[in-house]
Design an enzyme around this catalytic site. Structure first.
Site, PDB file in Angstrom:
ATOM      1  N   TYR A  14     -12.889  -0.749   2.111  1.00  0.00           N
ATOM      2  CA  TYR A  14     -11.917  -1.448   1.073  1.00  0.00           C
ATOM      3  C   TYR A  14     -11.532  -0.474   0.051  1.00  0.00           C
ATOM      4  O   TYR A  14     -10.425  -0.315  -0.258  1.00  0.00           O
ATOM      5  CB  TYR A  14     -12.657  -2.542   0.494  1.00  0.00           C
ATOM      6  CG  TYR A  14     -12.137  -3.229  -0.370  1.00  0.00           C
ATOM      7  CD1 TYR A  14     -10.938  -3.951  -0.220  1.00  0.00           C
ATOM      8  CD2 TYR A  14     -12.126  -3.293  -1.959  1.00  0.00           C
ATOM      9  CE1 TYR A  14      -9.991  -4.833  -1.032  1.00  0.00           C
ATOM     10  CE2 TYR A  14     -11.297  -3.863  -2.804  1.00  0.00           C
ATOM     11  CZ  TYR A  14     -10.356  -4.615  -2.284  1.00  0.00           C
ATOM     12  OH  TYR A  14      -9.443  -5.252  -3.303  1.00  0.00           O
ATOM     13  N   ARG A  35     -15.413   7.192  13.437  1.00  0.00           N
ATOM     14  CA  ARG A  35     -16.800   6.944  14.131  1.00  0.00           C
ATOM     15  C   ARG A  35     -16.667   5.920  15.442  1.00  0.00           C
ATOM     16  O   ARG A  35     -16.091   5.111  15.257  1.00  0.00           O
ATOM     17  CB  ARG A  35     -17.621   6.197  13.081  1.00  0.00           C
ATOM     18  CG  ARG A  35     -17.917   7.023  11.561  1.00  0.00           C
ATOM     19  CD  ARG A  35     -18.682   6.025  10.711  1.00  0.00           C
ATOM     20  NE  ARG A  35     -18.565   4.793  10.378  1.00  0.00           N
ATOM     21  CZ  ARG A  35     -18.934   3.819  10.922  1.00  0.00           C
ATOM     22  NH1 ARG A  35     -20.137   3.786  11.760  1.00  0.00           N
ATOM     23  NH2 ARG A  35     -18.627   2.549  10.848  1.00  0.00           N
ATOM     24  N   LYS A  44      -9.809  -1.400  12.258  1.00  0.00           N
ATOM     25  CA  LYS A  44     -10.132  -0.186  11.600  1.00  0.00           C
ATOM     26  C   LYS A  44      -9.230   0.643  12.639  1.00  0.00           C
ATOM     27  O   LYS A  44      -8.763   1.924  12.054  1.00  0.00           O
ATOM     28  CB  LYS A  44     -11.816   0.275  11.923  1.00  0.00           C
ATOM     29  CG  LYS A  44     -12.471  -0.480  10.898  1.00  0.00           C
ATOM     30  CD  LYS A  44     -14.002  -0.024  11.141  1.00  0.00           C
ATOM     31  CE  LYS A  44     -14.861  -0.741  10.125  1.00  0.00           C
ATOM     32  NZ  LYS A  44     -15.052  -0.262   8.679  1.00  0.00           N
ATOM     33  N   LYS A 138     -28.601   4.701  -5.193  1.00  0.00           N
ATOM     34  CA  LYS A 138     -27.660   5.485  -5.714  1.00  0.00           C
ATOM     35  C   LYS A 138     -28.202   6.607  -6.313  1.00  0.00           C
ATOM     36  O   LYS A 138     -27.919   7.779  -6.215  1.00  0.00           O
ATOM     37  CB  LYS A 138     -26.487   4.886  -6.380  1.00  0.00           C
ATOM     38  CG  LYS A 138     -25.471   3.860  -5.576  1.00  0.00           C
ATOM     39  CD  LYS A 138     -24.316   3.219  -6.337  1.00  0.00           C
ATOM     40  CE  LYS A 138     -23.514   2.614  -5.438  1.00  0.00           C
ATOM     41  NZ  LYS A 138     -22.405   1.907  -5.942  1.00  0.00           N
ATOM     42  N   HIS A 270     -25.887  -8.658 -10.948  1.00  0.00           N
ATOM     43  CA  HIS A 270     -24.538  -7.853 -11.414  1.00  0.00           C
ATOM     44  C   HIS A 270     -23.752  -8.493 -12.419  1.00  0.00           C
ATOM     45  O   HIS A 270     -23.256  -7.768 -13.516  1.00  0.00           O
ATOM     46  CB  HIS A 270     -23.864  -7.241 -10.155  1.00  0.00           C
ATOM     47  CG  HIS A 270     -24.444  -6.191  -9.361  1.00  0.00           C
ATOM     48  ND1 HIS A 270     -23.895  -5.878  -8.358  1.00  0.00           N
ATOM     49  CD2 HIS A 270     -25.841  -5.906  -9.410  1.00  0.00           C
ATOM     50  CE1 HIS A 270     -24.684  -4.975  -7.476  1.00  0.00           C
ATOM     51  NE2 HIS A 270     -25.969  -4.806  -8.240  1.00  0.00           N
TER      52      HIS A 270
HETATM   53  P1  NDP Z   1     -16.901  -1.337   2.364  1.00  0.00           P
HETATM   54  O1  NDP Z   1     -17.986  -2.437   2.683  1.00  0.00           O
HETATM   55  O2  NDP Z   1     -15.498  -1.487   2.571  1.00  0.00           O
HETATM   56  O3  NDP Z   1     -17.372   0.025   3.458  1.00  0.00           O
HETATM   57  C1  NDP Z   1     -16.816   1.389   3.377  1.00  0.00           C
HETATM   58  C2  NDP Z   1     -17.184   1.757   4.565  1.00  0.00           C
HETATM   59  O4  NDP Z   1     -18.637   2.133   4.730  1.00  0.00           O
HETATM   60  C3  NDP Z   1     -17.012   1.430   5.886  1.00  0.00           C
HETATM   61  O5  NDP Z   1     -15.491   1.095   6.120  1.00  0.00           O
HETATM   62  C4  NDP Z   1     -17.626   2.142   6.795  1.00  0.00           C
HETATM   63  O6  NDP Z   1     -16.938   3.186   7.309  1.00  0.00           O
HETATM   64  C5  NDP Z   1     -18.924   2.642   5.912  1.00  0.00           C
HETATM   65  N1  NDP Z   1     -20.198   2.225   6.712  1.00  0.00           N
HETATM   66  C6  NDP Z   1     -20.542   0.908   6.796  1.00  0.00           C
HETATM   67  N2  NDP Z   1     -21.631   0.802   7.309  1.00  0.00           N
HETATM   68  C7  NDP Z   1     -21.699   2.108   7.911  1.00  0.00           C
HETATM   69  C8  NDP Z   1     -22.823   2.797   8.815  1.00  0.00           C
HETATM   70  N3  NDP Z   1     -23.770   1.691   9.080  1.00  0.00           N
HETATM   71  N4  NDP Z   1     -22.853   3.820   9.222  1.00  0.00           N
HETATM   72  C9  NDP Z   1     -21.567   4.553   8.903  1.00  0.00           C
HETATM   73  N5  NDP Z   1     -20.572   4.198   7.867  1.00  0.00           N
HETATM   74  C10 NDP Z   1     -20.816   2.784   7.319  1.00  0.00           C
HETATM   75  O7  NDP Z   1     -17.382  -0.684   1.205  1.00  0.00           O
HETATM   76  P2  NDP Z   1     -16.592  -0.835  -0.393  1.00  0.00           P
HETATM   77  O8  NDP Z   1     -15.315  -0.282  -0.283  1.00  0.00           O
HETATM   78  O9  NDP Z   1     -16.700  -2.480  -0.763  1.00  0.00           O
HETATM   79  O10 NDP Z   1     -17.728  -0.288  -1.412  1.00  0.00           O
HETATM   80  C11 NDP Z   1     -17.587   1.246  -1.751  1.00  0.00           C
HETATM   81  C12 NDP Z   1     -18.435   1.570  -2.906  1.00  0.00           C
HETATM   82  O11 NDP Z   1     -17.977   0.807  -3.982  1.00  0.00           O
HETATM   83  C13 NDP Z   1     -19.738   1.119  -2.915  1.00  0.00           C
HETATM   84  O12 NDP Z   1     -20.762   2.153  -3.623  1.00  0.00           O
HETATM   85  C14 NDP Z   1     -20.106  -0.082  -3.805  1.00  0.00           C
HETATM   86  O13 NDP Z   1     -21.254  -0.297  -4.429  1.00  0.00           O
HETATM   87  C15 NDP Z   1     -18.985   0.098  -4.702  1.00  0.00           C
HETATM   88  N6  NDP Z   1     -18.179  -0.993  -5.205  1.00  0.00           N
HETATM   89  C16 NDP Z   1     -17.836  -1.180  -6.493  1.00  0.00           C
HETATM   90  C17 NDP Z   1     -17.196  -2.392  -6.915  1.00  0.00           C
HETATM   91  C18 NDP Z   1     -17.037  -2.784  -8.407  1.00  0.00           C
HETATM   92  O14 NDP Z   1     -16.519  -3.693  -8.885  1.00  0.00           O
HETATM   93  N7  NDP Z   1     -17.026  -1.720  -9.143  1.00  0.00           N
HETATM   94  C19 NDP Z   1     -16.920  -3.726  -6.134  1.00  0.00           C
HETATM   95  C20 NDP Z   1     -17.326  -3.420  -4.641  1.00  0.00           C
HETATM   96  C21 NDP Z   1     -18.077  -2.333  -4.307  1.00  0.00           C
HETATM   97  P3  NDP Z   1     -15.865   3.585   8.479  1.00  0.00           P
HETATM   98  O15 NDP Z   1     -14.395   3.294   7.601  1.00  0.00           O
HETATM   99  O16 NDP Z   1     -16.050   4.860   8.919  1.00  0.00           O
HETATM  100  O17 NDP Z   1     -15.933   2.481   9.328  1.00  0.00           O
HETATM  101  C1  GO6 Z   2     -19.368  -8.828  -6.581  1.00  0.00           C
HETATM  102  C2  GO6 Z   2     -20.137  -4.706  -7.516  1.00  0.00           C
HETATM  103  C3  GO6 Z   2     -19.655  -3.943  -8.708  1.00  0.00           C
HETATM  104  C4  GO6 Z   2     -21.044  -3.604  -6.711  1.00  0.00           C
HETATM  105  C5  GO6 Z   2     -18.597 -12.554  -6.082  1.00  0.00           C
HETATM  106  C6  GO6 Z   2     -21.394  -2.587  -7.119  1.00  0.00           C
HETATM  107  C7  GO6 Z   2     -20.776 -12.320  -5.617  1.00  0.00           C
HETATM  108  C8  GO6 Z   2     -19.616 -13.115  -5.691  1.00  0.00           C
HETATM  109  C9  GO6 Z   2     -16.230 -13.142  -6.790  1.00  0.00           C
HETATM  110  O1  GO6 Z   2     -22.570  -7.678  -6.839  1.00  0.00           O
HETATM  111  O2  GO6 Z   2     -19.155  -7.101  -3.349  1.00  0.00           O
HETATM  112  O3  GO6 Z   2     -20.027  -2.565 -10.504  1.00  0.00           O
HETATM  113  O4  GO6 Z   2     -17.383 -13.320  -6.239  1.00  0.00           O
HETATM  114  O5  GO6 Z   2     -21.510  -0.924  -9.009  1.00  0.00           O
HETATM  115  O6  GO6 Z   2     -19.826 -14.423  -5.595  1.00  0.00           O
HETATM  116  C10 GO6 Z   2     -20.678  -6.823  -6.281  1.00  0.00           C
HETATM  117  C11 GO6 Z   2     -19.806  -7.969  -5.530  1.00  0.00           C
HETATM  118  C12 GO6 Z   2     -19.509  -6.013  -6.860  1.00  0.00           C
HETATM  119  C13 GO6 Z   2     -21.627  -6.975  -7.218  1.00  0.00           C
HETATM  120  C14 GO6 Z   2     -18.839  -7.493  -4.711  1.00  0.00           C
HETATM  121  C15 GO6 Z   2     -19.458 -10.299  -6.266  1.00  0.00           C
HETATM  122  C16 GO6 Z   2     -18.226 -11.347  -6.456  1.00  0.00           C
HETATM  123  C17 GO6 Z   2     -20.742 -10.838  -5.712  1.00  0.00           C
HETATM  124  C18 GO6 Z   2     -20.326  -3.090  -9.269  1.00  0.00           C
HETATM  125  C19 GO6 Z   2     -21.261  -2.174  -8.454  1.00  0.00           C
HETATM  126  C20 GO6 Z   2     -19.264  -3.414 -11.283  1.00  0.00           C
END
Ligand code: NDP
Ligand code: GO6
Length: 312
Positions: A14, A35, A44, A138, A270
């Protein structure tokens, strides 16, 4: 100095797909790990081929083949790993420990950006179970990077707009509520929210910047530091209607964790840290970090009043 070559591990994810696009847009020779484990995932496949059309190089490699990763890493200067977080039990974050060993072995990487992109895990030592697993893992990856003396930047600080803005920070939905909005406590804790493409743009900006070498880049552009109240007000102004505000106390919100599945419990924790503690904003950035919009004023980040127009 030319633009560094970038390998994105997790490029179809994402955030990852946006990092690939930002890297290409900012003129970096861009490599994306392809992969075999994606199997028959045609979404993908489509993304990978799309990247190739835009000029990216696809590199075959697998986490179950150490040498394939070493060969991939040797092609580039910078590795960015937007690997999925721990909102399921698959512990993907810790898979990066292998990548750390790979980068150490390859010996050529000038900067590694591990999967961060959210709360600063170094400030989440007090976090609630079970959501704290994300931060604990992390931190384990950070320690391995630093023990291996790999040059790094940690990109932290902002919440993704899709999960936190369009839904007015309501859990369990990605769309704005129509009548009633749940307000966390007094709704005054400040939260930094950024559109995901802006997160990707800042991420690429920093990879060749000596000012963020071995530091944390905090994504905290001041105009996107809003309280939930301000976010809801912005929405109400856009639609010309007031919603019914229902405040939920800290205790009641935390109690709602009971009976939820793992991802839901992680989410409640969170949300609690964001909206009751203000954990994204309740600290000053010190020597260990830099603020992105100060370093890169040329990035025209999307304000939330503009962003929310899409949801009307
Ligand atoms: P995704 O769930 O979209 O996954 C990203 C990629 O991880 C996949 O496309 C895949 O790579 C790889 N992956 C997953 N499983 C495996 C595996 N078993 N082996 C190898 N590769 C794997 O990730 P997000 O984009 O949601 O999250 C990225 C980061 O952002 C995370 O650290 C998350 O905590 C953080 N985050 C922060 C948020 C915020 O609000 N600040 C919200 C959501 C996430 P491939 O492309 O090769 O298939
Ligand atoms: C947010 C997140 C934020 C992950 C929902 C890592 C449940 C819900 C909108 O758990 O994956 O920093 O509804 O460092 O019902 C996570 C998820 C986002 C938090 C999405 C979510 C949204 C959970 C982070 C981070 C801000």
């Amino acid at each position: 100095m030319g633009k560094s070559k970038v390998l994105v591990v997790g490029g179809t994810g994402y955030l990852g797909r946006r990092i690939v696009r930002a890297s290409l847009a900012q003129g970096h020779p861009t490599y994306v790990l392809q992969r075999p484990e994606i199997g028959l995932d045609v979404d993908k496949l489509e993304m990978l081929l799309g990247f190739k059309k835009q000029g990216a190089h696809l590199v075959e490699g697998s986490f179950s083949d150490f040498q394939s990763l070493v060969d991939a890493v040797k092609l580039v200067d910078v590795v960015i790993c937007p690997m999925s977080g721990a909102h399921n039990r698959s512990h993907n974050i810790l898979m990066q420990l292998k990548l750390v060993q790979v980068i150490k072995e390859a010996g050529n990487i000038k900067r590694f950006l591990p999967s961060e992109f959210g709360f600063d895990p170094a400030r989440m030592g007090h976090a609630l179970e079970p959501g704290r697993v994300t931060f604990d893992e992390k931190m384990i990856v950070r320690k391995a990077i630093q023990d291996a003396k790999i040059p790094f930047t940690y990109v932290c600080g902002a919440a993704f707009a899709s999960y936190f803005a369009g839904n007015l920070s309501q859990m369990g939905t990605l769309f704005p509520p129509k009548e009633k909005v749940l307000i966390y406590g007094d709704g005054n804790a400040k939260v930094t929210i950024l559109e995901e493409d802006d997160i990707a743009a800042y991420t690429i900006k920093t990879i060749d910047d000596p000012r963020t070498l071995n530091k944390t880049l905090y994504l905290r552009p001041p105009e996107n530091e809003l309280s939930q109240k301000q976010l809801v007000e912005t929405w109400e102004n856009l639609i010309g209607k007031n919603l019914e505000h229902i405040s939920i106390s800290e205790q009641d919100f935390l109690a709602s964790m009971k009976g939820m599945d793992f991802a839901g419990q992680v989410g409640v924790g969170h949300f609690y840290h964001m909206f009751y503690e203000g954990a994204l904003t309740n600290f000053e950035i010190g020597e260990e970090g830099e603020e992105a919009s100060k370093l890169y004023p040329e990035v025209k980040y999307t304000r939330m009043d503009e962003y929310l127009k899409l949801y009307t």
